[in-house]
Enzyme design. Structure first.
Site, PDB file in Angstrom:
ATOM      1  N   HIS A 149       0.809  -1.273   0.000  1.00 52.78           N
ATOM      2  CA  HIS A 149       0.000   0.043  -0.229  1.00 52.78           C
ATOM      3  C   HIS A 149       0.745   1.263  -0.039  1.00 52.78           C
ATOM      4  O   HIS A 149       0.207   2.201   0.158  1.00 52.78           O
ATOM      5  CB  HIS A 149      -0.889  -0.003   1.210  1.00 52.78           C
ATOM      6  CG  HIS A 149      -1.673  -1.080   1.445  1.00 52.78           C
ATOM      7  ND1 HIS A 149      -3.144  -0.876   0.917  1.00 52.78           N
ATOM      8  CD2 HIS A 149      -1.971  -2.472   1.849  1.00 52.78           C
ATOM      9  CE1 HIS A 149      -3.885  -2.034   1.080  1.00 52.78           C
ATOM     10  NE2 HIS A 149      -2.997  -2.751   1.664  1.00 52.78           N
TER      11      HIS A 149
ATOM     12  N   LYS B 143      -8.561  13.401   5.040  1.00 53.38           N
ATOM     13  CA  LYS B 143      -7.791  12.342   4.812  1.00 53.38           C
ATOM     14  C   LYS B 143      -6.732  12.621   5.872  1.00 53.38           C
ATOM     15  O   LYS B 143      -6.608  13.481   6.472  1.00 53.38           O
ATOM     16  CB  LYS B 143      -7.092  12.079   3.443  1.00 53.38           C
ATOM     17  CG  LYS B 143      -6.268  13.644   2.949  1.00 53.38           C
ATOM     18  CD  LYS B 143      -5.769  13.575   1.571  1.00 53.38           C
ATOM     19  CE  LYS B 143      -6.833  13.624   0.384  1.00 53.38           C
ATOM     20  NZ  LYS B 143      -6.728  12.243  -0.372  1.00 53.38           N
ATOM     21  N   ARG B 144      -5.870  11.545   6.315  1.00 57.52           N
ATOM     22  CA  ARG B 144      -4.731  11.672   7.180  1.00 57.52           C
ATOM     23  C   ARG B 144      -4.077  12.919   6.732  1.00 57.52           C
ATOM     24  O   ARG B 144      -3.770  13.260   5.703  1.00 57.52           O
ATOM     25  CB  ARG B 144      -4.002  10.392   7.370  1.00 57.52           C
ATOM     26  CG  ARG B 144      -4.676   9.674   8.101  1.00 57.52           C
ATOM     27  CD  ARG B 144      -4.797   9.656   9.523  1.00 57.52           C
ATOM     28  NE  ARG B 144      -3.826   9.749  10.369  1.00 57.52           N
ATOM     29  CZ  ARG B 144      -3.432   8.989  11.235  1.00 57.52           C
ATOM     30  NH1 ARG B 144      -4.254   7.890  11.391  1.00 57.52           N
ATOM     31  NH2 ARG B 144      -2.356   9.066  11.915  1.00 57.52           N
TER      32      ARG B 144
ATOM     33  N   LYS C 209       0.378  14.470   1.197  1.00 57.60           N
ATOM     34  CA  LYS C 209      -0.941  14.731   0.728  1.00 57.60           C
ATOM     35  C   LYS C 209      -1.182  16.432   0.575  1.00 57.60           C
ATOM     36  O   LYS C 209      -2.163  16.519  -0.115  1.00 57.60           O
ATOM     37  CB  LYS C 209      -1.894  14.248   1.714  1.00 57.60           C
ATOM     38  CG  LYS C 209      -1.881  12.615   1.838  1.00 57.60           C
ATOM     39  CD  LYS C 209      -2.540  11.949   2.944  1.00 57.60           C
ATOM     40  CE  LYS C 209      -2.661  10.663   3.283  1.00 57.60           C
ATOM     41  NZ  LYS C 209      -3.102   9.729   2.217  1.00 57.60           N
TER      42      LYS C 209
ATOM     43  N   THR D 204      -8.797   6.094  -1.618  1.00 51.68           N
ATOM     44  CA  THR D 204     -10.250   5.773  -1.792  1.00 51.68           C
ATOM     45  C   THR D 204     -11.382   6.510  -1.406  1.00 51.68           C
ATOM     46  O   THR D 204     -12.253   6.585  -1.957  1.00 51.68           O
ATOM     47  CB  THR D 204     -10.423   4.542  -0.874  1.00 51.68           C
ATOM     48  OG1 THR D 204      -9.715   4.791   0.437  1.00 51.68           O
ATOM     49  CG2 THR D 204      -9.690   3.249  -1.451  1.00 51.68           C
TER      50      THR D 204
ATOM     51  N   LYS E 272     -15.149   7.919  -3.174  1.00 52.59           N
ATOM     52  CA  LYS E 272     -16.317   8.041  -2.487  1.00 52.59           C
ATOM     53  C   LYS E 272     -16.947   9.424  -2.961  1.00 52.59           C
ATOM     54  O   LYS E 272     -18.219   9.548  -3.144  1.00 52.59           O
ATOM     55  CB  LYS E 272     -15.998   8.190  -0.959  1.00 52.59           C
ATOM     56  CG  LYS E 272     -15.319   6.880  -0.400  1.00 52.59           C
ATOM     57  CD  LYS E 272     -14.936   6.679   1.065  1.00 52.59           C
ATOM     58  CE  LYS E 272     -14.211   5.507   1.069  1.00 52.59           C
ATOM     59  NZ  LYS E 272     -13.280   5.578   2.300  1.00 52.59           N
TER      60      LYS E 272
END
Ligand code: 26Q
Length: 795
Positions: A335, A523-524, A529, A631, A635
């Protein structure tokens, strides 16, 4: 549920009486929730038993994962059982508000983020597809910490989901096993949670292990009145399943973490072996024809030497025989490509915790070295690079690839990067072992449950088959010019935004304009990110609006949700920065009707279910090459948000399906980032040349923003502008991508105003989300890696 309304009411009344000694009219919402849960557990008991019996004759897959981020179960279970409407009616007749009952359930948050939630979506798909597949993991007493903000800083509080026990799990004391470590043994006690498929009688199982002491109390010490030491062993044993490590991107190498991994892996393998022997006896030739085990990242990879130990030491198999079974049984999912996240264990620690498993790991490594020496006789450097044990470290990813028949990445781009860069040596050795399995999400939770309004519209237009076959959504394309449908889409989005506005008002006391663009990044918190890129753009926008108040501008609300690992200082600094920017902007009357910033406290699955349906814009802006898949991006898409994103992870496939023209793609691509790195990237170039950027970056250290003397903004500033031994300046290309990001944001602000054209883009995203169902992903795993087939209880 197999019972009717009348029966259901009686059941709720019964359990309120049995468990809480009350009449339903006196019960709290929490008590009603528990009674409902008990009624469901009773209702499914028979089918659960029958499913296990049916599966025991078939090949079964086991998903080994240190994390399962399940969220709430009540609503999902009622929907999958097909009784949500009946339950609502019964409760209404009793004068009880169903929504409040639902809110009484604590999230089950035994995971950090994407990897754990993926495991949860996979379980839903396995059950819905009638596939014999189950989860094995750890019953942490405390899941991911609860987050609150103090002076804008993140504060972590323990999460206590088991405070009053858990209505969805059943202890199975008869299946207890012993797990032994170098310094003693513990009991592993299993708790089973039913995984209820949609529209099927099949009930699958998530089995989570709790660590208990062999002796509850040391009587000798107790009698000598040494109370502290009398309970010490017990506490130490139970520490193993005490708490989930809140790290999702750096490998810490902690002893307790290794104990957790070995604990659940050994217990699960013993459990699987016992079940196998009960049916097939002690001939293990057929083991891989009945058992497939998926290793969710490297966290459970110690299962490879552990199964060798069980076969060789306890079952008397030869090493060669055992190895050939092990390879066929296991498969591994990667991952991440972040180097700092790759798990390695210090030999000394590993040997101390699991001495026999260490010897076996050495044996595996010797076997690998022999093989490499044959295959690459003239390349000793390569033999060293590919060793599982290198110097004093054990490389779990290498063990994973070597001990399995399949290694997969989680999105097409990610798998290509693994094959041609990160795992190149291994791909050349075993090309047939490398597969892609693009992630997916369950539409039952992320559309049917979270967005009943959009679900109803879709069903009205194309029927309800999409609930178990998401590719049906493609039929929505027929309505792309149907103004009435487009207007309905817009009005549903507006309704979901109003619901979120209400939630934010109640929980955070903040007012948000539902006519503004809802631009959401959830998200984290991680530098790759790039929440920093997002907030930098907001700061720039604010500066511009202050200078130019009459600028034509569609109001925007920027919404964030993220937890930072407690030891990750830069991430915590970014949270503080976003909170401070929010405070400054939200109280400025000059920009008030135009810009608003909200940082949602304690982001988690249940809150996610309110956020995705309300989003106009989905922020997916990682540095290209760094986000394995994502992911959340799926959504958002499924709920009709448009993506602003880089060509990273599954974003690539999202725009392949939905069309780049219906999303906002920007920024450096993987190869461009590599080229810039190769020729030497200097962030001072964009810093000095991109309009407005200097002022933004400087505001970290010129007194504009104030970190209360913690120095954290200085740290962020240095991470961007200065090279250091451990990182390159701006290693995530925030400054280099800034201008492209701002341009994409400008396009959004203009295009949003043409409501019908926007609604068309929404529709194209929804219509092309079919690929991203975890049903599709799970079918691929079942057909190409596990070789399992559906087995359905007759209706
Ligand atoms: C490792 C060692 C020690 C302690 C903790 C960990 C640890 C724990 C969790 C390392 C990583 C994680 C979680 C990783 C994760 O969530 N990865 C995400 O997986 C998603 C599902 O495949 C992808 O969509 C995301 O791109 C990826 O970041």
């Amino acid at each position: 549920m197999r019972v009717g309304k009348e029966e259901l009411r009686k059941q709720i009344e019964k359990y309120v009486k049995v468990s809480f000694g009350k009449e339903i009219s006196e019960a709290t919402e929490f008590e009603v929730y528990r009674a409902l849960g008990q009624a469901i557990m009773e209702d499914i008991a028979e089918d659960w038993y029958e499913t296990n019996k049916l599966y025991s004759q078939k090949k079964q897959a086991y998903y080994f994962s240190a994390e399962f981020l399940m969220g709430r179960a009540l609503g999902n279970n009622l929907i999958n059982l097909g009784v949500l409407d009946e339950v609502k009616e019964v409760l209404t007749e009793l004068g009880i508000d169903y929504n409040k009952v639902e809110d009484a359930e604590e999230d089950s948050a035994l995971g950090n983020g994407g990897l754990g939630r993926l495991a949860a979506c996979f379980l839903d798909s396995l059950a819905t597809l009638n596939l014999p597949g189950h989860g094995y993991g750890i019953r942490y007493r405390n899941g991911i910490f609860n987050q609150s903000f103090k002076d804008g800083y993140q504060v972590e509080k323990p999460e206590t989901w088991l405070k009053y026990g858990d209505v969805w799990s059943v202890m199975r004391p008869a299946d207890e096993v012993i797990v032994s470590f170098g310094d003693g043994s513990v009991r592993a006690v299993p708790y089973d949670m039913p995984i209820i498929g949609y529209g099927t009688r099949n009930i699958n199982t998530l089995r989570l292990w709790e660590a208990k002491s062999l002796v509850d109390l040391d009587l000798g010490k107790f009698n000598q009145q040494d109370y502290l030491h009398a309970t010490q062993d017990k506490t130490r044993a139970e520490d193993i399943s005490r708490v989930l490590y809140p790290n999702d991107s750096t490998d810490e190498g902690k002893k307790l973490r290794l104990k957790q991994q070995y604990f659940f892996v050994s217990a699960s393998l013993q459990d699987i072996l016992r079940k196998y022997k009960r049916i097939h006896g002690t001939n293990f030739d057929e083991f891989p024809s009945y058992v497939a085990i998926q290793l969710n990242d490297t966290h459970p990879v110690i299962a490879i030497p552990e199964l060798m130990r069980l076969f060789v030491d306890l079952e008397g198999l030869s090493w060669e025989k055992a190895w050939s079974i092990v390879e066929k049984t296991f498969s591994y999912t990667n991952h991440t490509i972040l180097a700092e996240a790759l798990e390695k264990w210090w030999v000394g620690l590993y040997e101390q915790v699991v001495p026999r498993v260490y010897q076996i790991t050495q044996g595996i490594n010797n076997q690998l070295r022999g093989f490499l020496a044959e295959r690459f006789p003239n390349d000793p450097a390569r033999q060293d690079r590919m060793s599982i044990i290198q110097g004093n470290m054990i490389h779990m990813a290498w063990l994973a690839i070597y001990g399995t028949h399949a290694t997969n990445g989680v999105a097409a781009l990610h798998t290509e990067i693994l094959k041609h860069k990160e795992l190149k040596d291994w791909y050349e050795l075993y090309p047939e072992r490398f597969l892609n399995k693009t992630n997916g999400i369950t539409q039952r939770r992320w559309l049917l449950q979270s967005n009943p309004e959009l679900s109803a519209l879709i069903t009205e237009l194309i029927g309800n088959e999409w609930i178990t076959d998401l590719s049906q959504l493609k039929k929505l394309e027929a309505y792309v010019d149907d103004e009435e449908v487009l207007k309905k889409l817009l009005s549903i989005k507006h309704a979901k935004k109003i619901e979120l506005v209400k939630y934010l008002r109640e929980v955070q006391g903040i007012e948000v304009n539902p006519n503004s663009i809802f631009d959401i990044q959830i998200k984290r918190l991680h530098e790759y990110k790039r929440q920093l890129l997002n907030i930098f753009h907001v700061i720039g926008l604010y500066n511009k609006l202050k200078l130019n108040p009459s600028m034509s501008f569609q109001p925007v609300t920027y919404i964030y949700g993220a937890k930072a690992a407690p030891g990750y200082l830069v991430a915590k600094g970014i949270i503080r920065l976003i909170n401070e920017v929010a405070q400054v902007i939200n109280k400025d009357p000059e920009t008030n009707g135009k810009l608003r910033i909200v940082f949602v406290e304690n982001y988690r699955v249940s809150v996610a279910q309110k956020l995705f349906p309300a989003a106009d814009i989905s922020e997916q802006i990682s540095t290209a090459g760094k986000e394995a898949s994502g992911t959340g991006n799926m959504k958002f898409m499924l709920n009709g948000a448009l993506t602003i994103g880089t060509l990273d992870g599954a974003n690539v496939e999202i725009v392949e399906e939905a069309g780049e023209e219906n999303n906002f793609i920007f920024g450096l691509k993987v190869n461009e980032i590599e080229e810039m790195r190769a020729k030497g990237y200097d962030p001072h170039v964009p810093y000095n040349s991109v309009e407005g950027l200097k002022k933004i970056v400087d505001s970290l250290i010129d007194g504009t923003f104030n970190d209360l003397g913690t120095g954290i903004y200085g740290t962020i500033h240095r991470s961007l502008m200065e090279n250091a031994p451990w990182h390159q300046a701006d290693q995530y290309f925030v400054l280099e991508d800034f201008e492209a990001y701002r341009n994409a944001q400008k396009r959004i602000n203009v295009e949003y105003r043409d409501r019908l054209s926007w609604a068309k883009k929404q529709l194209m995203n929804i219509a092309n989300a079919g690929k991203f169902s975890s049903d599709r992903t799970i079918k691929e795993y079942a057909d190409e890696i596990w070789f399992i087939e559906p087995a359905k209880l007759e209706d």
